[in-house]
Design an enzyme around this catalytic site. Structure first.
Site, PDB file in Angstrom:
ATOM      1  N   CYS A 123       1.040  -1.077  -0.007  1.00  0.00           N
ATOM      2  CA  CYS A 123      -0.026   0.132   0.035  1.00  0.00           C
ATOM      3  C   CYS A 123       0.898   1.042   0.027  1.00  0.00           C
ATOM      4  O   CYS A 123       1.923   1.290   0.854  1.00  0.00           O
ATOM      5  CB  CYS A 123      -0.923  -0.022   1.218  1.00  0.00           C
ATOM      6  SG  CYS A 123      -1.844   1.482   1.429  1.00  0.00           S
ATOM      7  N   CYS A 126       0.133   3.126   3.565  1.00  0.00           N
ATOM      8  CA  CYS A 126       0.551   2.581   4.597  1.00  0.00           C
ATOM      9  C   CYS A 126       2.160   1.805   4.620  1.00  0.00           C
ATOM     10  O   CYS A 126       2.506   1.403   5.870  1.00  0.00           O
ATOM     11  CB  CYS A 126      -0.452   1.505   4.985  1.00  0.00           C
ATOM     12  SG  CYS A 126      -2.307   2.093   5.088  1.00  0.00           S
ATOM     13  N   CYS A 157      -6.746  -1.492   0.360  1.00  0.00           N
ATOM     14  CA  CYS A 157      -6.040  -1.543   1.624  1.00  0.00           C
ATOM     15  C   CYS A 157      -7.134  -1.416   2.716  1.00  0.00           C
ATOM     16  O   CYS A 157      -8.182  -0.305   2.647  1.00  0.00           O
ATOM     17  CB  CYS A 157      -4.958  -0.479   1.999  1.00  0.00           C
ATOM     18  SG  CYS A 157      -4.573  -0.465   3.858  1.00  0.00           S
ATOM     19  N   CYS A 160      -6.614   1.992   5.009  1.00  0.00           N
ATOM     20  CA  CYS A 160      -6.672   3.245   4.585  1.00  0.00           C
ATOM     21  C   CYS A 160      -7.648   3.576   3.312  1.00  0.00           C
ATOM     22  O   CYS A 160      -8.037   4.480   2.793  1.00  0.00           O
ATOM     23  CB  CYS A 160      -5.191   3.938   4.273  1.00  0.00           C
ATOM     24  SG  CYS A 160      -4.612   3.120   2.790  1.00  0.00           S
ATOM     25  N   CYS A 183       5.460 -16.461 -10.456  1.00  0.00           N
ATOM     26  CA  CYS A 183       6.321 -17.607 -11.055  1.00  0.00           C
ATOM     27  C   CYS A 183       6.454 -17.119 -12.551  1.00  0.00           C
ATOM     28  O   CYS A 183       7.405 -17.438 -13.240  1.00  0.00           O
ATOM     29  CB  CYS A 183       5.865 -18.889 -10.993  1.00  0.00           C
ATOM     30  SG  CYS A 183       3.982 -19.038 -11.086  1.00  0.00           S
ATOM     31  N   HIS A 210       1.882 -23.506 -13.715  1.00  0.00           N
ATOM     32  CA  HIS A 210       3.359 -22.936 -13.385  1.00  0.00           C
ATOM     33  C   HIS A 210       4.258 -22.970 -14.526  1.00  0.00           C
ATOM     34  O   HIS A 210       3.910 -23.731 -15.520  1.00  0.00           O
ATOM     35  CB  HIS A 210       3.912 -24.094 -12.325  1.00  0.00           C
ATOM     36  CG  HIS A 210       5.109 -23.715 -11.655  1.00  0.00           C
ATOM     37  ND1 HIS A 210       5.428 -22.476 -11.308  1.00  0.00           N
ATOM     38  CD2 HIS A 210       6.141 -24.313 -11.404  1.00  0.00           C
ATOM     39  CE1 HIS A 210       6.493 -22.278 -10.752  1.00  0.00           C
ATOM     40  NE2 HIS A 210       7.175 -23.415 -10.804  1.00  0.00           N
ATOM     41  N   ASP A 227      14.238 -24.052 -11.636  1.00  0.00           N
ATOM     42  CA  ASP A 227      13.379 -23.415 -11.277  1.00  0.00           C
ATOM     43  C   ASP A 227      13.818 -22.010 -10.362  1.00  0.00           C
ATOM     44  O   ASP A 227      14.446 -22.305  -9.304  1.00  0.00           O
ATOM     45  CB  ASP A 227      12.478 -24.092 -10.591  1.00  0.00           C
ATOM     46  CG  ASP A 227      10.893 -23.324 -10.113  1.00  0.00           C
ATOM     47  OD1 ASP A 227      10.946 -22.261  -9.919  1.00  0.00           O
ATOM     48  OD2 ASP A 227      10.007 -24.108 -10.159  1.00  0.00           O
ATOM     49  N   GLU A 230      12.405 -21.501  -6.872  1.00  0.00           N
ATOM     50  CA  GLU A 230      12.864 -22.539  -5.597  1.00  0.00           C
ATOM     51  C   GLU A 230      14.485 -22.525  -5.545  1.00  0.00           C
ATOM     52  O   GLU A 230      14.579 -23.215  -4.759  1.00  0.00           O
ATOM     53  CB  GLU A 230      11.951 -23.790  -6.121  1.00  0.00           C
ATOM     54  CG  GLU A 230      10.597 -24.053  -6.167  1.00  0.00           C
ATOM     55  CD  GLU A 230       9.915 -23.461  -5.048  1.00  0.00           C
ATOM     56  OE1 GLU A 230       9.616 -24.435  -4.207  1.00  0.00           O
ATOM     57  OE2 GLU A 230       9.429 -22.282  -4.886  1.00  0.00           O
TER      58      GLU A 230
END
Length: 350
Positions: A123, A126, A157, A160, A183, A210, A227, A230
């Site tokens: 945000c 914030c 948010c 706010c 990903c 994926h 990957d 990961e």
């Protein structure tokens, strides 16, 4: 006399083998030198009547070419800590082969130092994402659309009321600037980074949402799973086994080939493969591969064909061979992403 006969027999076998190899090479080159009109018509008909065929052809038109741009490579390399990367490759542990060590270091650097994961955007008022709630999607602005953005996720948010936009950019050069995403963004930019280092790589697409990369290891003489989300190298089992992810189709795309590599990755939790006839899928991937190689020199085309044949043997073994899971890779569930997000996608290992 016996030695002479044995020598003569050996020479005959060697000549026959050499002649057979030359004949095989001529047959391969003849079959890959041009596209038959009947094959073109079959592909067009397949695309007309099959949704998965249309999707794969669309992916081929983008993924096989977008990373082959020499003008981008210098920009990418200028944005990276090359001194640190090469220094750690030279000094650190890892694979015996230099290129494999480089790929492993790029995985570490990309995840630990360069790119960030974004479940929800911060945000602006914030300065936190803790109270961000998804409220739907919006249209990309003209500026966002310049960078191949077709979807913008909207978050409000709860503290706010400010609304934050999360444009899902598909231009890898833009991702070099934003350095954040999920990903899709991770794989997209990492693929360009691999190509910028001159590493032969494939963009690997899974129908169940994926994506990851593969690199060709000259030392191992095979394609290796990579990957960036990961930080994973040569662990093709992690999706089926560690994540407990159910999958159906896995297709790899590069500037030299389109390949169904599902057998390498789907060792458990197989979903039905009922979206396209298997013979049609095999035809389509081979046809698209042939199109990519038409303009290549004979020797390169033949070498790639031989590699294809070796990979086909490897994939046949992947279906039946027992899966060995290294202890270091035994953690259950996906490592990237929030717990809720992974649970919703069925990738939390449960």
């Amino acid at each position: 006399m016996r030695v002479s006969e044995d020598t003569s027999t050996k020479e005959v076998f060697e000549r026959v083998a050499a002649d057979f190899l030359q004949l095989y090479k001529r047959c391969v080159l003849a079959q890959t030198r041009e596209v038959r009109s009947s094959d073109r018509e079959r592909c067009e008909e397949l695309v007309r009547r099959n949704a998965l065929a249309r999707e794969l052809c669309k992916l081929h038109q983008t993924l096989c070419f977008v990373y082959e741009n020499d003008a981008l490579y210098g920009i990418v390399l200028d944005a990276l800590d090359l001194e640190g990367i090469y220094g750690r490759v030279e000094e650190g542990p890892g694979a015996d082969d230099y290129q494999d060590r480089l790929v492993q270091e790029l995985l570490r650097y990309f995840k630990d130092e360069f790119f960030t994961w974004c479940d929800k955007p911060l945000c602006a008022r914030c300065g936190t994402a803790k109270k961000q709630a998804a409220v739907g999607h919006g249209k990309p602005t003209v500026e966002e659309a310049r960078y191949r953005c077709t979807v913008v996720e909207l978050f409000r948010c709860e503290d706010c009321g400010d609304v934050a936009r999360f444009p899902r950019y598909n231009d890898p050069l833009k991702l070099l600037e934003t350095r954040t995403g999920r990903c899709g963004e991770w794989c997209n930019l990492f693929m360009l980074i691999l190509r910028s280092f001159g590493i032969e790589a494939r963009y690997t697409w899974n129908r169940e949402d994926h994506v990851w990369c593969e690199v060709y290891s000259n030392a191992l003489k095979r394609w290796v799973h990579v990957d960036s989300c990961e930080k994973s190298f040569d662990e093709p089992h992690i999706y089926s086994v560690n994540w407990n992810k159910a999958m159906s189709y896995v297709i790899a795309f590069s500037n030299r080939s389109v390949k169904d590599v599902s057998r390498r990755y789907i060792v458990r939790n197989r979903l039905p493969r009922d979206q396209i006839d298997e013979d049609d899928l095999q035809f389509l991937t081979k046809y698209l591969t042939k199109l990519l190689r038409l303009q290549l020199p004979d020797e390169e085309r033949y070498l790639l064909h031989c590699r294809d044949e070796l990979e086909a043997i490897d994939l046949l073994g992947s279906k039946t061979a027992p899966m060995e899971i290294p202890p270091a890779a035994g953690a259950a569930g996906r490592q990237s992403g929030s717990a809720d997000w992974k649970r919703q996608r069925g990738e939390d290992g449960r």
